[in-house]
Design an enzyme around this catalytic site. Sequence first.
Site, PDB file in Angstrom:
ATOM      1  N   GLU A  44       0.834  -1.197   0.000  1.00 42.86           N
ATOM      2  CA  GLU A  44       0.000   0.000   0.000  1.00 42.86           C
ATOM      3  C   GLU A  44       0.881   1.264   0.000  1.00 42.86           C
ATOM      4  O   GLU A  44       1.843   1.365   0.768  1.00 42.86           O
ATOM      5  CB  GLU A  44      -0.881  -0.040   1.252  1.00 42.86           C
ATOM      6  CG  GLU A  44      -1.799   1.123   1.455  1.00 42.86           C
ATOM      7  CD  GLU A  44      -2.647   0.951   2.711  1.00 42.86           C
ATOM      8  OE1 GLU A  44      -3.580   1.755   2.909  1.00 42.86           O
ATOM      9  OE2 GLU A  44      -2.380   0.009   3.499  1.00 42.86           O
ATOM     10  N   LYS A 113      -9.121   2.469  -2.216  1.00 46.41           N
ATOM     11  CA  LYS A 113      -9.363   1.753  -0.965  1.00 46.41           C
ATOM     12  C   LYS A 113     -10.801   2.024  -0.530  1.00 46.41           C
ATOM     13  O   LYS A 113     -11.226   3.177  -0.420  1.00 46.41           O
ATOM     14  CB  LYS A 113      -8.372   2.233   0.094  1.00 46.41           C
ATOM     15  CG  LYS A 113      -8.390   1.446   1.394  1.00 46.41           C
ATOM     16  CD  LYS A 113      -7.240   1.887   2.294  1.00 46.41           C
ATOM     17  CE  LYS A 113      -7.148   1.086   3.573  1.00 46.41           C
ATOM     18  NZ  LYS A 113      -5.972   1.474   4.386  1.00 46.41           N
ATOM     19  N   CYS A 167      -5.538  -3.248   2.149  1.00 46.75           N
ATOM     20  CA  CYS A 167      -5.380  -3.379   3.606  1.00 46.75           C
ATOM     21  C   CYS A 167      -6.690  -3.552   4.363  1.00 46.75           C
ATOM     22  O   CYS A 167      -7.254  -4.638   4.417  1.00 46.75           O
ATOM     23  CB  CYS A 167      -4.585  -2.197   4.133  1.00 46.75           C
ATOM     24  SG  CYS A 167      -3.881  -2.500   5.786  1.00 46.75           S
TER      25      CYS A 167
END
Length: 634
Positions: A44, A113, A167
């Site tokens: 990330e 994300k 994540c």
Amino acid sequence: MNYIRVGTACPTTRVADIQYNTEQICKLLEQGFSLNTKLLVFPELCITSYTCGDLFLQQQLIEQAKRALQVICTQSIGKDMLIVVGAPLHYLNALYNCAFVIFEGKVLGIIPKSFIPNYTEFYEKRWFSEGNNIIDKEVDLPFQNKIPFGINLIFSSGYYKFSFEICEDLWVVIPPSSNAVLAGANIIGNLSASNELVSKSNYRRDLVLSQSARCYCAYLYASSGVFESTTDLVFSGHMLISENGSLLKENRRFERENEIITAIVDVDRLNNERLRNTSFRTHSFKMPYDFIDIKFQYSNTEIAVFDRFVDKHPFVPSDPKYRQERCEEIFNIQTAGLAKRIQHSGAKKAVIGISGGLDSTLALLVVIKTFDMLGLSRENIVTVTMPGFGTTDRTYNNAVELCMKLNTDLREINIVNASLQHFKDIGHPAEIHDVTYENVQARERTQILMDIANKENGLVIGTGDLSELALGWCTYNGDHMSMYGINSSIPKTLVRYLVEYAALYVFDKVISDILLDVIDTPVSPELLPKDKNGEISQKTEDIIGPYELHDFFLYYFIRQGATPEKICFLAIHAFQGTYSEEEIKKWFNKFISRFFTQQFKRSALPDGPKVGTISLSPRGDWRMPSDASMNSWI
């Protein structure tokens, strides 16, 4: 056969030093290319580093990240490799934490994300906005226009369908990848920056394995490394590659150099699992949004070096501790099944034929454990040894000794005279040792057991195993028949370890010594006369082939629905140095021939408990026409 090599990479970084970070990413691109990797997933925000804090609000950082993306795109030309890197993206009036998917000089798409953590040590919402509502958008970069942007992107090259999340997306109740796999994605990448806490790596690993199992997918996880800011947190560069709940590769955390791990993913296996699971198919029509399929084309996906681990004994755990736990669990399933059947039927006794071989020994041990559990006397276990033309002293003595030491009601009934009488009745010369000669003995033994069971108000306990059922290596209405077959879903390779487990962990040394000798005895039905030395002359594996090969074939044929080409390829790889390619193909054809021609025996199979992932019960896992043709598989 649709294998593909995939990888994750963790570059060394300097916080907010985009030029340095880009150089390290490019070095890993070259390394991934040299390893024939077709997908390489980075952590990330790896271009900027994850721990930039309020520097994410600096225009200089955002603009330099765009230039770095152009450098990486240029570096990707000629690599024939899908590359996924993390960087911030300024879109309209917000900043998004994104995965940039790159192939042959172009950004194929950008995935934001979905879920931004803002609790405990995380406060990402200070800089980034959640992207879980972004679908069907397009963005322009200085070097490329109209790039697809949204959470609903899948990247496809033939059978290989990729999607990505970032994540925290994995930690939420419904990860975005759950929707992606329902739309067809079979390989998921996660660009992550997960800090280390005591035991967090175990939880992280469990999440990855669980998601890959639930979604029938491969899951690649790449997290930021030790050179992130250590102001309040420490990162370890944890990387994982999982397939359908199995861990294919994991790195050693806290490494201080550029690192890459790769593994070979079996996409056919994943697709077959989805095909078998009706619940998975049903949910495929209940997605919250439509996905865009972005197509690209690999020029070559051949595996240069096939280093995927292939277990030659897929039914038997290689780890001794896990194998011991597996054996204990199987005994518990068998005894629970038999106990229920005994109580329901009102039977007073169990009747079992004991030959001194592996299968009948295992069945007897299960009966012993069941009677002990129910508080029933072992004297109600009628064990019958029935010597015939081929019975050897070794198997006879082991059978008698074992039954006596276990305090069962041992009975000996010699079947030679009854068999000779039957030969005479049907006009079969006793000197002709053909299938009739063998089956007369098998049916005579079954008749004795059934009649004793009627006389004693008992149940005949079947001893045949899964491997014998697969090959039809049993006499129809002979040892094929019982009132409850407790070994019916246990393959021969596992039977040995179950008996060994009982010898080492359940019974005393006297019984243990007998059990260990049974394990060392060659597998045989002992239906043909002994040799001149009084030893076994009829060895099963000399006739039908090695059981370890047949169990291997059975696993991939039933469990994975693999093609003959793939099964033989994997067997050649797994048994290299043990069997030649010619031997493997010979015994595979024997397996297929017997499997197809002997289905009629499985169609009339007695009840028995399923203990593993494969059962050939016609009432459960395997329903096949008895007259199906084998020609497409030979």
